[in-house]
Write a protein that holds these residues in place. Sequence first.
Motif, short mmCIF file in Angstrom:
data_model
loop_
_atom_site.label_atom_id
_atom_site.label_comp_id
_atom_site.label_asym_id
_atom_site.label_seq_id
_atom_site.Cartn_x
_atom_site.Cartn_y
_atom_site.Cartn_z
N ILE A 1 0.84 -1.19 0.00
CA ILE A 1 0.00 0.00 0.00
C ILE A 1 0.88 1.24 0.00
CG2 ILE A 1 -1.93 -1.15 1.15
CD1 ILE A 1 -1.07 0.38 3.74
N GLY A 2 0.40 2.28 -0.66
CA GLY A 2 1.13 3.54 -0.73
C GLY A 2 0.44 4.46 -1.71
N HIS A 3 1.05 5.61 -1.93
CA HIS A 3 0.50 6.56 -2.91
C HIS A 3 1.65 7.34 -3.52
CE1 HIS A 3 -2.43 9.15 -4.84
NE2 HIS A 3 -1.74 10.20 -4.42
N PRO A 4 1.92 7.10 -4.82
CA PRO A 4 1.24 6.13 -5.70
C PRO A 4 1.76 4.72 -5.45
CG PRO A 4 3.00 7.23 -6.89
CD PRO A 4 2.96 7.88 -5.52
N ALA A 5 1.03 3.73 -5.96
CA ALA A 5 1.42 2.33 -5.76
C ALA A 5 1.48 1.54 -7.06
CB ALA A 5 0.43 1.65 -4.80
N ALA A 6 0.85 2.04 -8.12
CA ALA A 6 0.76 1.26 -9.35
C ALA A 6 2.12 0.94 -9.96
CB ALA A 6 -0.11 2.00 -10.38
N HIS A 7 3.11 1.80 -9.72
CA HIS A 7 4.44 1.61 -10.31
C HIS A 7 5.26 0.54 -9.58
CE1 HIS A 7 5.45 3.93 -6.78
NE2 HIS A 7 6.73 3.64 -6.98
N SER A 8 4.81 0.12 -8.42
CA SER A 8 5.63 -0.74 -7.57
C SER A 8 5.95 -2.08 -8.25
CB SER A 8 4.90 -1.01 -6.25
OG SER A 8 5.63 -1.93 -5.46
N LEU A 9 7.18 -2.53 -8.07
CA LEU A 9 7.59 -3.85 -8.53
C LEU A 9 7.36 -4.93 -7.48
CD1 LEU A 9 10.96 -3.15 -10.39
CD2 LEU A 9 8.77 -3.74 -11.41
N SER A 10 6.84 -4.55 -6.32
CA SER A 10 6.64 -5.53 -5.26
C SER A 10 5.74 -6.69 -5.68
CB SER A 10 6.09 -4.84 -4.01
OG SER A 10 7.08 -4.04 -3.40
N PRO A 11 4.64 -6.46 -6.45
CA PRO A 11 3.85 -7.62 -6.88
C PRO A 11 4.66 -8.62 -7.71
CG PRO A 11 2.55 -5.63 -7.10
CD PRO A 11 3.95 -5.19 -6.76
N ALA A 12 5.51 -8.13 -8.62
CA ALA A 12 6.34 -9.05 -9.41
C ALA A 12 7.28 -9.82 -8.51
CB ALA A 12 7.12 -8.26 -10.45
N LEU A 13 7.84 -9.15 -7.52
CA LEU A 13 8.78 -9.79 -6.61
C LEU A 13 8.09 -10.87 -5.77
CD1 LEU A 13 11.31 -7.90 -4.36
CD2 LEU A 13 9.95 -9.75 -3.43
N HIS A 14 7.00 -10.51 -5.11
CA HIS A 14 6.34 -11.44 -4.20
C HIS A 14 5.69 -12.60 -4.96
CE1 HIS A 14 6.53 -9.38 -0.19
NE2 HIS A 14 6.90 -8.38 -0.99
N ARG A 15 5.12 -12.33 -6.13
CA ARG A 15 4.52 -13.42 -6.90
C ARG A 15 5.59 -14.40 -7.38
NH1 ARG A 15 0.66 -9.33 -10.41
NH2 ARG A 15 -0.77 -8.79 -8.69
N ALA A 16 6.76 -13.86 -7.73
CA ALA A 16 7.87 -14.75 -8.12
C ALA A 16 8.30 -15.59 -6.93
CB ALA A 16 9.03 -13.93 -8.65
N ALA A 17 8.31 -14.99 -5.74
CA ALA A 17 8.67 -15.75 -4.54
C ALA A 17 7.67 -16.86 -4.29
CB ALA A 17 8.74 -14.81 -3.34
N TYR A 18 6.38 -16.55 -4.41
CA TYR A 18 5.36 -17.58 -4.20
C TYR A 18 5.54 -18.73 -5.19
CZ TYR A 18 2.97 -13.79 -1.63
OH TYR A 18 2.65 -12.76 -0.77
N ALA A 19 5.86 -18.38 -6.43
CA ALA A 19 6.03 -19.41 -7.46
C ALA A 19 7.21 -20.31 -7.14
CB ALA A 19 6.21 -18.76 -8.83
N THR A 20 8.34 -19.72 -6.74
CA THR A 20 9.52 -20.53 -6.44
C THR A 20 9.33 -21.37 -5.19
OG1 THR A 20 10.60 -18.77 -5.15
CG2 THR A 20 11.03 -18.82 -7.52
N LEU A 21 8.48 -20.91 -4.27
CA LEU A 21 8.24 -21.64 -3.02
C LEU A 21 7.06 -22.60 -3.12
CD1 LEU A 21 8.74 -18.66 -0.52
CD2 LEU A 21 10.33 -20.55 -0.93
#
Length: 283
Positions: free
Chosen positions: A8-28
């Motif tokens: 969460i933040g403002h702005p948030a749409a630019h964040s790469l955190s979703p790509a990072l965390h989803r990649a982590a979920y996939a590898t785990l």
Amino acid sequence: MTHRCAVIGHPAAHSLSPALHRAAYATLGLSDWSYEAIDVEPGHLDEFWATLDSSWVGLSVTMPFKSEIIAHGSPEPLVTELNAANTIIFGSSGERPGPPESNRCYNTDVPGMTGALAHRGLTSATTAILVGAGATARSGLAALSRIGVNRVEVVARSAERAHASLDEVAARYGIDLDVTGWDRLGGLGTDRADLLLSTAPVEFTDAEAAQIVRCAPVVFDVFYEQYPSALSRAAASAGRVSVDGIDLLVFQGIGQVRLMTGRTPDPQPLLDACVAELARRRG
């Protein structure tokens, strides 16, 4: 049931955190976990809070809520020292997110910085140049102290604001602080310190960057929006060690994934995923 997390933040749409965390979920192999970016405008944190239910595990927190979020959880000591949290984990008893005393606030930016430096080969130093004097600079001082730095030269636009922001933190960690003007940044000289840490959201020109990177053999630019930044490009061209914002994002993110899931992902797939996502956005 899906385990939900978000930044969460403002702005948030630019964040790469979703790509990072989803990649982590996939590898785990965590197929029942989800992660998204949610834009929350200033003044609306409590309103967003009311929408959370028992499916939520925790949140990554970026500006402008790193201090405000502390009221919603019990802070670890590092959060209290820096007045900044970038992660909140919800308590397991009752309906999430629960009362503040059932939640826990953490700062993974500091171990993220030291982890990023270690990944690029730097585990100890004694002197540093710190560009900028805001909240990220305070986390930077804490990180620098953890690798042995005891003398820091701060380059800031306002000496008064720099002292107000950094003096207490520097004293807490036993760091001797010297503040110099922004106009001196390009003329600090060669190998003036062991490390240059830039926490100022400034995109330098190539010529400015070439001058700046001469002052330390290791250059760490914490922002990834212009990846690779002018400082990162200049450092690589000059044969300096470059540590960048993607490195920081991934290593602070590994700490968040560990807190949220109890599992620790390898960094390389996450680094690759973030770089690929940036390329996708630009392509």
